[in-house]
Design a protein around this motif. Structure first.
Motif, mmCIF file in Angstrom:
data_model
loop_
_atom_site.group_PDB
_atom_site.id
_atom_site.type_symbol
_atom_site.label_atom_id
_atom_site.label_comp_id
_atom_site.label_asym_id
_atom_site.label_seq_id
_atom_site.Cartn_x
_atom_site.Cartn_y
_atom_site.Cartn_z
ATOM 1 N N UNK A 77 0.814 -1.216 0.000
ATOM 2 C CA UNK A 77 0.000 0.000 0.000
ATOM 3 C C UNK A 77 0.853 1.274 0.000
ATOM 4 N N UNK A 78 1.884 1.295 0.814
ATOM 5 C CA UNK A 78 2.706 2.509 0.908
ATOM 6 C C UNK A 78 3.376 2.830 -0.427
ATOM 7 N N UNK A 79 3.864 1.796 -1.097
ATOM 8 C CA UNK A 79 4.520 2.008 -2.389
ATOM 9 C C UNK A 79 3.500 2.414 -3.461
ATOM 10 N N UNK A 80 2.316 1.826 -3.399
ATOM 11 C CA UNK A 80 1.267 2.195 -4.345
ATOM 12 C C UNK A 80 0.867 3.650 -4.147
ATOM 13 N N UNK A 81 0.741 4.067 -2.904
ATOM 14 C CA UNK A 81 0.376 5.456 -2.597
ATOM 15 C C UNK A 81 1.412 6.416 -3.167
ATOM 16 N N UNK A 82 2.685 6.098 -2.975
ATOM 17 C CA UNK A 82 3.749 6.928 -3.536
ATOM 18 C C UNK A 82 3.722 6.902 -5.054
ATOM 19 N N UNK B 18 -6.757 7.816 -7.730
ATOM 20 C CA UNK B 18 -6.071 6.600 -8.156
ATOM 21 C C UNK B 18 -5.881 5.647 -6.973
ATOM 22 N N UNK B 19 -5.447 6.194 -5.838
ATOM 23 C CA UNK B 19 -5.226 5.323 -4.682
ATOM 24 C C UNK B 19 -6.545 4.766 -4.149
ATOM 25 N N UNK B 20 -7.574 5.591 -4.099
ATOM 26 C CA UNK B 20 -8.881 5.115 -3.645
ATOM 27 C C UNK B 20 -9.419 4.032 -4.571
ATOM 28 N N UNK B 21 -9.184 4.191 -5.876
ATOM 29 C CA UNK B 21 -9.608 3.172 -6.829
ATOM 30 C C UNK B 21 -8.790 1.894 -6.673
ATOM 31 N N UNK B 22 -7.539 2.025 -6.277
ATOM 32 C CA UNK B 22 -6.717 0.841 -5.983
ATOM 33 C C UNK B 22 -7.325 0.053 -4.831
ATOM 34 N N UNK B 23 -7.739 0.760 -3.775
ATOM 35 C CA UNK B 23 -8.392 0.095 -2.648
ATOM 36 C C UNK B 23 -9.712 -0.536 -3.095
#
Length: 258
Positions: free
Chosen positions: A203-208, A231-236
């Motif tokens: 998650x941390x790397x995806x957020x970055x 983008x991050x919310x859509x990843x979740x």
């Protein structure tokens, strides 16, 4: 002396040639239908080319106020609205184009793969349109308003219509692809390349990475944030969707961890 192929080998070769020819004919048919769909929409929209460009350029013209856009190239007054109409027709006809792709690919899929792929195809179309709508309704307003506010003293903002169209097309494409993040997440998990557990731990790397992608696609810090956060919310959302669509992945991972 060379050995002549027997009747069985000749039959297999003829069957393979027939199958290849039927696939090529089917591909040609699907391509023609897809192209005709795009052409039909473009023809319908062509009489309204100026109106289509007015709609696309409205976010910028709203913040310019009395200042007008300009034309640099002699043919731009005709070509730019027509180019806008063409891409509008392509985006509108995209469901038909993708449906033709689906009809060509579907016969080679198993029943389970069809049940899995069809919702993903429909969702990918909706998410791409959602990304474009988000860029048009939210990002453009914030971004162009910011550009106008940071103008140096004595500088007038009068964008060229052709340069503006190229800019917004890139933004539409960028946000449309960014909103495909849940689909990419589900496909990666479904294919077995990564597990749900691994995606959670990253998650941390995806957020970055979302902010890095926003920095590359967006021209300023405001629009970068407006791209990275969704983008991050859509990843979740993709992780949740993967759990719903592939519940069998969760017990396997729990057993592996014990």
């Amino acid at each position: 002396m060379s050995k002549k192929p027997d009747n069985h080998e000749q039959h297999e070769e003829e069957l393979a040639e027939g199958t290849l020819m039927s696939h090529l004919l089917e591909l040609r048919s699907r391509l023609m239908k897809a192209v005709l769909a795009v052409v039909a929409v473009v023809i319908v929209l062509t009489p309204f080319s100026n109106r289509v460009f007015d709609i696309v350029s409205a976010p910028l013209r709203d913040v310019l106020g009395d200042q007008e856009m300009i034309v640099i190239k002699p043919a731009s007054p005709f070509l730019t609205p027509f180019k806008t109409t063409f891409f509008a027709g392509l985006f509108i006809a995209m469901p038909v184009v993708l449906f033709q792709v689906w009809r060509f690919v579907a016969p080679g899929l198993y029943r389970r793969e069809k049940r899995f792929a069809m919702p993903l195809l429909a969702s990918s179309i909706g998410l791409f349109y959602a990304g474009m709508a988000f860029a048009y309704l939210v990002v453009f307003k914030v971004m162009f308003g910011f550009f106008v506010k940071v103008l140096p003293v004595g500088v007038v903002m009068s964008p060229d219509i052709d340069a503006y169209l190229d800019f917004v097309l890139g933004m539409f494409l960028g946000f449309g692809l960014a909103f495909e993040t849940p689909i990419a997440t589900v496909i990666l998990i479904w294919s077995g390349l990564v597990s749900i557990k691994a995606m959670k731990s990253a998650r941390a790397y995806i957020f970055l990475g979302c902010f890095v992608a926003g920095m590359l696609l967006a021209p300023d810090v405001f629009s970068m944030s407006l791209l990275a956060v969704p983008m991050y919310l859509l990843y979740e959302a993709g992780l949740v969707l993967a759990k719903v669509m592939m519940p069998e992945k969760i017990p396997v991972e729990k057993e592996a961890g014990t």
